[in-house]
Design an enzyme around this catalytic site. Structure first.
Site, PDB file in Angstrom:
ATOM      1  N   ASP A 115     -11.016 -10.146  -4.201  1.00 18.83           N
ATOM      2  CA  ASP A 115     -10.009 -10.018  -5.447  1.00 18.83           C
ATOM      3  C   ASP A 115     -10.405 -10.159  -6.803  1.00 18.83           C
ATOM      4  OD1 ASP A 115      -8.928 -10.103  -2.532  1.00 18.83           O
ATOM      5  OD2 ASP A 115      -7.707 -11.568  -3.142  1.00 18.83           O
TER       6      ASP A 115
ATOM      7  N   GLU B 116     -13.545 -21.315   3.171  1.00 16.28           N
ATOM      8  CA  GLU B 116     -13.251 -20.009   2.840  1.00 16.28           C
ATOM      9  C   GLU B 116     -14.515 -19.432   2.313  1.00 16.28           C
ATOM     10  OE1 GLU B 116      -9.868 -19.485   0.240  1.00 16.28           O
ATOM     11  OE2 GLU B 116      -9.779 -17.375   0.315  1.00 16.28           O
TER      12      GLU B 116
HETATM   13  C1  DGY Z   1      -4.648 -14.110  -2.483  1.00 17.83           C
HETATM   14  O1  DGY Z   1      -3.316 -14.337  -2.655  1.00 17.83           O
HETATM   15  O2  DGY Z   1      -5.315 -14.493  -3.263  1.00 17.83           O
HETATM   16  C2  DGY Z   1      -4.877 -13.120  -1.489  1.00 17.83           C
HETATM   17  O3  DGY Z   1      -6.281 -13.095  -1.304  1.00 17.83           O
HETATM   18  C3  DGY Z   1      -4.568 -11.479  -1.862  1.00 17.83           C
HETATM   19  O4  DGY Z   1      -4.763 -10.942  -0.590  1.00 17.83           O
END
Ligand code: DGY
Length: 423
Positions: free
Chosen positions: A165, A394
């Site tokens: 992201d 994570e």
């Molecule tokens: C977030 O909200 O950061 C998610 O990774 C989007 O998929």
């Protein structure tokens, strides 16, 4: 007794704790729904606990599949006020509610691994017979709707669709996207320190795009024509290619034909077009910003996934292996999502430097398939170093293995079970 018995028990417990009944949330609080590629990787972890539960993870995700074949990036099975943007923001009319974008298509590769490793052969045959047509429809959706000009490479419409992201590879393209003007309240910063998450100027654009898709009636072709953000993401394309190869192999084993000729055409077009993403100076494949029509000269682990997709020539693979070798020297806790020499490298912040275990797994698989066995073993060892030191976060600091983002994270536990601890 397995020397990792405690870690194995903890990984299994992590999946059980995050199991909301048929689907697994990535982590409590930060991500309270089912995510697409998380579900795929998490199913690999369930394989060593409960095969039926592994297939169920995929079945549950397919409840969100659209009629056009798209498998959304989030399926909102149950309401939660812990996350933004929720279903009302996306505005999709589907039961269960979903987002309007997808995520890197790991599902077909996962289905092949589940099928080929399953001990319960009857269950595997039954579940695959149901899931194979859905997977084919999903892959054909990518080729049809995200590569309308048949260039050979599919476009992603949102940084979240890449799954990576917050990668610096999106910075320039994202800066061109207008900032949303309505007010909104982020929820992620209530769960994770802001130094590990995207900036406000990035969220303002993420949310602009969410609104834009709704205003374009989620019509892929309209979005392709009008979107201020459109990226040929190297990692996503490589994952799609490997998934298509796996689907074709599964279809052959099952004597399944429907859509397979079209799938092969998409796969063959990509095999030719992918060479256009090679950047010799960087010894890496990179992304192409389709709006600016130029390659994005940022080295990320996404580029290394060309090996996983079987898309590099032998010469390119050798250059990438040399790069990975020196990269690992710098990152004893796994390949960092962004190469440490990139000026935008940030060891702590979401996808701008930290290590992700499932990406390191894919790179090791790719290296192995090109014959770089020793190097693949080093990638594996670096990943093992992390969980031995820090457990299932994570993401991790590639320099010292500190855990960041959400704790007790499902896909990290799952890929550890599948790859590091039990494979
Ligand atoms: C977030 O909200 O950061 C998610 O990774 C989007 O998929």
């Amino acid at each position: 007794m397995n020397q990792h018995a405690d870690l194995i028990a903890k990984a299994k417990q992590t999946l059980r704790d995050n199991d909301l009944g048929g689907y697994t949330i990535p982590t409590k609080g930060l991500y309270p729904f089912q995510w697409n590629w998380d579900a795929g990787i998490t199913a690999l972890g369930w394989l060593s606990i409960d095969e039926a539960r592994a297939w169920e993870e995929m079945d549950k995700l397919f409840e969100g599949q659209w009629d056009n074949g798209m498998v959304p990036h989030i399926v909102f099975h149950e309401p939660s006020d812990q996350y933004f943007p929720g279903p009302e923001q996306w505005g999709v009319n589907h039961t269960p509610p979903t987002t309007s974008i997808s995520q890197p298509p790991v599902l077909a590769t996962v289905a092949r691994l589940l099928f080929e490793r399953a001990k319960d052969r009857q269950l595997a045959a039954d579940r695959l017979a149901v899931q194979l047509p859905k997977l084919v429809a999903y892959h054909l959706w990518w080729y049809r709707e995200r590569d309308p000009q048949q260039s050979g490479l599919v476009a992603s419409y949102h940084p979240w669709e890449s799954g990576m992201d917050n990668s610096p590879a999106w910075d320039e393209a994202l800066a061109r996207v207008p900032e949303v003007t309505r007010s909104y309240q982020r929820r992620d910063l209530g769960h994770v320190d802001s130094s590990q998450r995207p900036l406000k100027k990035e969220y303002d654009r993420f949310i602009y795009l969410v609104d834009f898709f709704r205003e374009q009636d989620f019509d892929s072709l309209k979005i392709y024509a009008n979107s201020p953000y459109k990226m040929q993401d190297v990692g996503l394309n490589a994952i799609l290619q490997r998934g298509s190869d796996d689907l074709i192999a599964l279809a052959e084993q099952l004597g399944y034909d429907d859509g397979i000729a079209e799938l092969k055409q998409g796969r063959d077009r990509m095999a030719k077009a992918f060479a256009g993403l090679w950047l010799g100076d960087k010894h890496s494949f990179v992304c192409r910003d389709l709006v600016a029509d130029k390659l994005v000269p940022v080295t990320t682990t996404g580029g290394m996934l060309a090996l996983y997709g079987g898309l590099a020539s032998d010469q390119q693979a050798q250059e990438m292996a040399t790069l990975i070798d020196s990269w690992l020297e710098r990152c004893p806790y796994g390949l960092s999502s962004t190469h440490p020499d990139e000026p935008c490298f940030d060891a702590k912040r979401y996808w701008r430097g930290p290590t992700w275990l499932h990406i390191n797994w894919m790179i090791a698989v790719g290296l192995q398939s090109y014959g770089y066995t020793e190097l693949a073993g080093r990638v594996r060892q670096a990943s093992l170093n992390i969980i031995e030191k820090t457990g299932y976060w994570e993401y991790y600091d590639p320099n010292d293995g500190s855990g960041y983002g959400g704790p007790n994270f499902s896909w990290t536990a799952a890929i550890s079970l599948f790859w590091l601890l039990e494979d």
